[in-house]
Design a protein around this motif. Structure first.
Motif, PDB file in Angstrom:
ATOM      1  N   CYS A  78       0.839  -1.197   0.000  1.00 29.80           N
ATOM      2  CA  CYS A  78       0.000   0.000   0.000  1.00 29.80           C
ATOM      3  C   CYS A  78       0.873   1.245   0.000  1.00 29.80           C
ATOM      4  N   ALA A  79       0.366   2.300  -0.609  1.00 32.12           N
ATOM      5  CA  ALA A  79       1.050   3.578  -0.581  1.00 32.12           C
ATOM      6  C   ALA A  79       1.127   4.087   0.847  1.00 32.12           C
ATOM      7  N   SER A 113      -2.123   9.319   0.594  1.00 29.89           N
ATOM      8  CA  SER A 113      -2.656   9.848  -0.658  1.00 29.89           C
ATOM      9  C   SER A 113      -1.825  11.021  -1.163  1.00 29.89           C
ATOM     10  N   ASN A 170       2.953   9.511  -4.516  1.00 32.38           N
ATOM     11  CA  ASN A 170       1.647   8.881  -4.341  1.00 32.38           C
ATOM     12  C   ASN A 170       0.575   9.614  -5.150  1.00 32.38           C
ATOM     13  N   LEU A 171      -0.424   8.847  -5.582  1.00 34.73           N
ATOM     14  CA  LEU A 171      -1.533   9.423  -6.331  1.00 34.73           C
ATOM     15  C   LEU A 171      -2.747   9.578  -5.421  1.00 34.73           C
ATOM     16  N   GLY A 185      -6.922   7.237  -4.184  1.00 32.26           N
ATOM     17  CA  GLY A 185      -6.756   5.787  -4.089  1.00 32.26           C
ATOM     18  C   GLY A 185      -6.333   5.099  -5.361  1.00 32.26           C
ATOM     19  N   ALA A 186      -5.672   5.800  -6.286  1.00 26.50           N
ATOM     20  CA  ALA A 186      -5.260   5.191  -7.557  1.00 26.50           C
ATOM     21  C   ALA A 186      -4.045   4.292  -7.348  1.00 26.50           C
ATOM     22  N   ASP A 187      -4.072   3.139  -8.035  1.00 24.56           N
ATOM     23  CA  ASP A 187      -2.943   2.210  -7.994  1.00 24.56           C
ATOM     24  C   ASP A 187      -1.901   2.602  -9.037  1.00 24.56           C
ATOM     25  N   GLN A 188      -0.638   2.184  -8.781  1.00 23.75           N
ATOM     26  CA  GLN A 188       0.437   2.370  -9.752  1.00 23.75           C
ATOM     27  C   GLN A 188       1.163   1.045  -9.924  1.00 23.75           C
ATOM     28  N   TYR A 238      -0.432   0.203  -4.130  1.00 22.75           N
ATOM     29  CA  TYR A 238      -1.882   0.321  -4.027  1.00 22.75           C
ATOM     30  C   TYR A 238      -2.261   1.649  -3.378  1.00 22.75           C
ATOM     31  N   GLY A 239      -3.162   2.368  -4.024  1.00 20.86           N
ATOM     32  CA  GLY A 239      -3.615   3.648  -3.496  1.00 20.86           C
ATOM     33  C   GLY A 239      -4.394   3.489  -2.203  1.00 20.86           C
ATOM     34  N   ASN A 294      -8.256   8.844   0.311  1.00 25.71           N
ATOM     35  CA  ASN A 294      -7.902  10.218   0.672  1.00 25.71           C
ATOM     36  C   ASN A 294      -8.908  10.737   1.696  1.00 25.71           C
TER      37      ASN A 294
END
Length: 228
Positions: A124-125, A128, A180-181, A184-187, A218-219, A222
């Motif tokens: 996980c990130a 946010s 981080n995005l 909750g966006a994944d990268q 994983y995002g 926020n």
């Protein structure tokens, strides 16, 4: 005249009998190995030569203070190739009569300098906002202690890259800092290393282990602060 001719034949005969061939030796680039011969007489003249594969200082070097006139030498093999290692012991019988024993060996140094990059772990990130870090372990096999590499990601916006990253030793941790995005966006991305070279001039030609599998940051939600 007849006596001199007979003496010449005798010297040539002894020289011929003193020549023998040892078995082939196999080494790796970056490996130091000891080669030794038991000389018959410490007063005799001893000498080593290394031919083929490349010159001293570039393709191979003596180590630990040994010299080419010692009975035992330590050689650092720096570049791949096929070398002929020759040892000669000369015995002076007075006048112009010098008898020699010559030993030879073939040394094959493999082109096996290799660096691999291991897959990282998805997680996980850290939030946010801010950054998350992902660690990749690089492992070197054979070659010089000092080496360099380039890297680049595939799947990030913007992509991350680096050139001529300098390393000393057999392992290195490549730490990537990924922004981080929000929402909750994944990268998901992979990493490729390239242009891997050691300080002896060897290149890593084993490209199959120079690309990682995908890793995902994983995002996280926020979520707003608690109000009261």
């Amino acid at each position: 005249m007849k006596t001199n001719f007979t003496k010449l034949l005798s010297v040539c005969f002894f020289l011929f009998l003193g020549y023998s061939v040892m078995a082939q030796d196999t080494r790796n680039v970056g490996e130091t190995h000891t080669y030794s011969v038991t000389a018959e007489n410490g007063a005799n003249t001893l000498s080593w030569t290394v031919t083929g594969g490349g010159a001293q200082g570039t393709a191979w070097d003596l180590q630990n203070g040994t010299t080419l006139t010692d009975a035992s030498i330590d050689i650092l093999w720096k570049q791949a190739g096929t070398y002929t290692l020759t040892f000669t012991e000369n015995e002076d019988h007075g006048g112009s009569v010098i008898c020699s024993t010559i030993k030879t060996a073939t040394v094959v140094v493999g082109d096996n300098f290799d660096v691999s990059i291991a897959d990282a772990v998805s997680d996980c990130a850290t939030g946010s906002t801010g950054n998350s870090t992902v660690d990749y372990i690089l492992t070197k096999t054979n070659g010089a202690a000092d080496w360099t590499f380039d890297y680049a990601t595939t799947g990030l916006t913007p992509e991350l890259s680096g050139t001529a990253v300098a390393v000393s030793g057999n392992t290195y941790t490549l730490t990537l800092t990924v922004p981080n995005l929000a929402a909750g966006a994944d990268q998901t991305f992979s990493v490729t290393i390239s242009n891997v070279k050691d300080s002896f001039g060897n290149s890593d030609n084993t490209v199959g282990n120079n690309v990682t599998g995908d890793v995902t940051i994983y995002g996280v939600p926020n979520t707003g602060n608690i109000t009261f």
